[in-house]
Design a protein around this motif. Structure first.
Motif, short mmCIF file in Angstrom:
data_model
loop_
_atom_site.label_atom_id
_atom_site.label_comp_id
_atom_site.label_asym_id
_atom_site.label_seq_id
_atom_site.Cartn_x
_atom_site.Cartn_y
_atom_site.Cartn_z
N ARG A 294 -46.04 9.14 -14.21
CA ARG A 294 -44.60 8.98 -14.39
C ARG A 294 -43.89 9.37 -13.07
O ARG A 294 -42.76 8.95 -12.73
N CYS A 332 -35.11 0.24 -13.80
CA CYS A 332 -35.66 1.10 -15.19
C CYS A 332 -36.79 0.66 -15.25
O CYS A 332 -37.44 -0.25 -14.79
N TRP A 333 -37.58 1.28 -16.19
CA TRP A 333 -38.85 1.15 -16.60
C TRP A 333 -39.28 1.18 -18.09
O TRP A 333 -38.44 1.92 -18.72
N GLY A 334 -40.31 0.72 -18.46
CA GLY A 334 -40.43 0.74 -19.97
C GLY A 334 -41.93 0.21 -20.23
O GLY A 334 -42.68 -0.30 -19.54
N ASP A 335 -42.22 0.34 -21.51
CA ASP A 335 -43.65 -0.12 -22.01
C ASP A 335 -43.59 -1.50 -22.83
O ASP A 335 -42.65 -1.71 -23.46
N ALA A 410 -37.89 10.00 -14.22
CA ALA A 410 -38.69 9.14 -14.98
C ALA A 410 -38.14 9.03 -16.37
O ALA A 410 -38.08 8.07 -16.84
N GLU A 411 -37.78 10.16 -16.95
CA GLU A 411 -37.19 10.29 -18.17
C GLU A 411 -35.90 9.37 -18.33
O GLU A 411 -35.65 8.63 -19.40
N TYR A 414 -36.19 5.67 -18.11
CA TYR A 414 -37.03 5.06 -19.23
C TYR A 414 -36.15 3.89 -20.13
O TYR A 414 -35.24 4.56 -20.62
N ASN A 416 -36.67 1.79 -23.79
CA ASN A 416 -37.56 0.89 -24.85
C ASN A 416 -36.93 -0.11 -25.55
O ASN A 416 -37.37 -0.31 -26.67
#
Length: 500
Positions: A294, A332-335, A410-411, A414, A416
Motif C-alpha cells: 500500500r 485511484c486504485w482498487g481490487d 492509499a486509503e 482506494y 471498490n
C-alpha cells in the motif's frame, strides 16, 4: 545435465548449462567457437526508444576478444538529442548476460545488449539502461527489497481482409482460430522471444478486432513473468524487435500505437510489479495486501501524473486515456477493478485447492501462490520509453516509503466501485486526474521532477529533454480540436503508427 537449464529456450543457456546471469566473456567466446557463430551484434536502445544494431564479422579470436573487452565507439549525438556533436563519442560495452542467437539472421549471429559509457569510462548518466539501474539500486537502498516487474505487451497485427470467418467486432478476447487470424504468428513470436531470453507467462488474442480500408486489425497480447526490473525492460525491448521483424518477414504490419481509431480498443502496456526480499514476495501479509504494497501504491498515486511523461509519450496516447473507457483517467486504485489506475489483480488467496477440485485424481498441492501477487499500473502504452517508464515506477514505489502519510493516501485513493457510475459522482470529483496531453504531462513532470532526480536517478539533462520533447507536440487542445474529425484522427495515428 541440469534438466531445468537444458529445457531453456535460449540456446546459449542450454549449451553452457548455466543461467544467463552467470555468463562470462570466456563462456561467450567458447559458445561462439563451438557453435559456428560468424557474426556478433551489439544492440542498444537510443533516445527514440528503438533498438540500434552494430554488426561485427568474426574472423579471428583476437578480434573477438577485443570487441568483447573494449566494446566500440558510437556517435552519441546521432542516438540521443541531449548529446552535442562537438563531444559526441560514446563507448558501447556488451552485457554478456543478455546474449542470444539471432533467430532471424541467415549467417549464424550472436547478439547482446550493451551499456553506454562516456569518454572517462564511466556509465553515461542519462543512458536509459543506467537510469533504470540507478532507480532499482535506490529502491533497494531505501526499502531493503528488490523491485521486480513484468509487462503486458499489446499490439495490433494488420493484414488484408480475406472476408473469411470474420471475428465479432471488439469481441476478440481469447478468441481461437479461425476467427482469430494471427494466433500462429503470435505463438511463433513467443517462441523467438523465449529464444532471446524472454520469460513469457502467456499469450492470447485481445479485445480489439475490426476492419478498416480493406484490412483486418487484430489485437494480441504477450504477457511476461515478473523478473528484476532491469531484465524486464530488456525483455520487452527485445520482444518488440522480435514481433516487428517476424511481422515484416511474413508481410504483416504491426503497431504498438496507443490508439488506432475512435471507438476501438487501444493498446496499453500494463506493468505489473512486486517487491521481493529473501526470495519471498512482500505484497501480501496474512493473505491481504501488505502495508508495504500500500505504501508503494501511495507513491504511484502521488507521482502518477508525471509517470505519463515516460509511459505516454506522443499525442495519440491521450486519445486512449479518455473517460468512461477501460484505460484509466482517474488517480485511484482498487481490487480487480479495471476502471482504476492501479489494479490489484485476483491473487490466488482462496484457501481451496482448485487443482484438486478440478482433477479428482490429484492429491493436495502445497504450491506457494503468494508469489503470484502483483499490482498493475494501467496507464502506460506502447509509446513508452521502457527503461524510463520502469525507472519512473521504481522511483514512485520507493517514494511511497518516504511519504509520512503513505497509508492515508492509499486509503483515500482506494476505490471498490465503478467510479463512473452516477451514484459515485462525488467520489469521482475528489480524485486527481491524469494529464490529457503531452503538454500537460510535461507540466506535471516539471512540478515533480525533484523526486525523480533524487539519488541521482534521472539526470537533469534527461528530464529537460523529456519535457522539451513533450512540449514540442503543442497538443494542449488537440483532443478537443479533433473531436468528430475521423480523417484528421487517422492522419495523426498514421504519423505515430510505429512509436516506441
Amino acid at each position: 545435465m541440469n534438466q531445468e537449464l537444458s529445457m531453456n529456450a535460449n540456446l546459449v543457456v542450454a549449451s553452457l548449462q548455466k543461467p544467463a546471469s552467470e555468463f562470462t566473456k570466456a563462456d561467450i567466446i567458447g559458445f561462439i567457437r563451438q557453435n559456428g557463430i560468424r557474426m556478433v551484434n551489439f544492440m542498444y536502445p537510443a533516445g527514440d526508444g528503438r533498438l540500434k544494431t552494430l554488426n561485427f564479422v568474426i574472423t579471428n579470436e583476437a578480434y573477438l576478444e577485443a570487441i568483447l573487452t573494449c566494446g566500440e565507439r558510437v556517435d552519441g549525438s546521432s542516438l540521443f538529442s541531449f548529446i552535442e556533436a562537438g563531444s559526441s563519442d560514446l563507448y558501447v560495452i556488451p552485457r554478456f548476460c543478455t546474449a542470444f542467437v539471432d533467430p532471424f539472421a541467415e549467417i549464424p549471429t550472436l547478439s547482446m545488449l550493451c551499456s553506454f559509457f562516456n569518454k572517462d569510462g564511466e556509465p553515461l548518466e542519462s543512458a536509459p539502461e543506467y537510469t533504470l539501474r540507478k532507480a532499482c539500486r535506490a529502491f533497494t537502498d531505501v526499502t531493503g527489497m528488490e523491485f521486480q516487474a513484468m509487462g503486458e505487451l499489446e499490439y495490433y497485427v494488420v493484414a488484408p481482409d480475406t472476408g473469411m470467418y470474420e471475428a465479432t467486432d471488439q469481441r476478440g478476447y481469447h478468441e481461437s482460430g479461425p476467427y482469430a487470424k494471427f494466433n500462429e504468428f503470435r505463438t511463433q513470436c513467443m517462441a523467438y522471444i523465449a529464444q532471446t531470453g524472454g520469460q513469457i507467462k502467456y499469450g492470447h488474442s485481445e479485445v480489439g478486432n475490426f476492419t478498416l480500408d480493406g484490412c483486418v486489425y487484430e489485437q494480441n497480447e504477450i504477457e511476461f513473468l515478473p523478473v528484476p526490473a532491469e531484465q524486464a525492460a530488456d525483455q520487452l525491448m527485445i520482444a518488440k524487435w522480435v514481433i516487428r521483424n517476424l511481422g515484416y518477414k511474413l508481410g504483416y504490419n504491426v503497431t504498438f500505437a496507443p490508439k488506432i481509431t475512435v471507438g476501438k480498443a487501444g493498446s496499453g502496456l500494463h506493468i505489473h510489479m512486486r517487491m521481493m526480499k529473501d526470495g519471498q514476495n512482500q505484497m501480501l501479509h496474512d493473505g491481504v495486501l501488505s502495508a508495504a504494497a500500500r505504501k508503494a501504491i501511495a507513491g504511484m498515486m502521488e507521482l502518477a501524473p508525471s509517470i505519463t511523461a515516460f509511459g505516454n509519450t506522443n499525442p495519440t496516447s491521450y486519445f486512449r486515456l479518455v473517460p468512461h473507457q477501460e484505460a484509466p483517467t482517474n488517480v485511484c486504485w482498487g481490487d480487480r477493478n479495471r476502471s482504476v489506475l492501479v489494479r490489484v489483480p485476483l491473487g490466488w488467496t482462496a484457501k481451496t485447492d482448485m487443482c484438486a477440485l478440478a482433477n479428482p485424481l490429484e492429491g493436495q498441492n502445497h504450491f506457494d501462490t503468494t508469489q503470484k501477487q502483483t499490482v498493475e499500473m494501467r496507464s502506460p502504452d506502447g509509446s513508452a520509453d521502457l527503461y524510463q517508464l520502469l525507472a519512473g515506477l521504481a522511483v514512485a514505489c520507493r517514494h511511497g516509503f518516504e511519504m509520512s502519510d503513505a497509508l492515508e493516501v492509499a486509503e483515500k485513493t482506494y476505490v471498490n466501485v465503478n467510479i463512473h457510475q452516477k451514484e459515485n459522482a462525488d467520489r469521482l470529483e475528489a480524485l486527481a486526474q491524469l494529464p490529457d496531453s503531452c503538454a500537460a504531462s510535461a507540466d506535471c513532470l516539471q512540478r515533480q521532477r525533484a523526486v525523480f532526480e533524487q539519488y541521482n536517478v534521472f539526470s537533469p539533462a534527461m528530464i529537460d529533454g523529456i519535457i522539451t520533447r513533450l512540449r514540442s507536440y503543442d497538443d494542449r487542445t488537440l483532443r478537443a480540436d479533433l473531436e468528430g474529425k475521423q480523417d484528421a484522427m487517422l492522419a495523426l495515428v498514421k504519423k505515430y503508427f510505429h512509436c516506441g
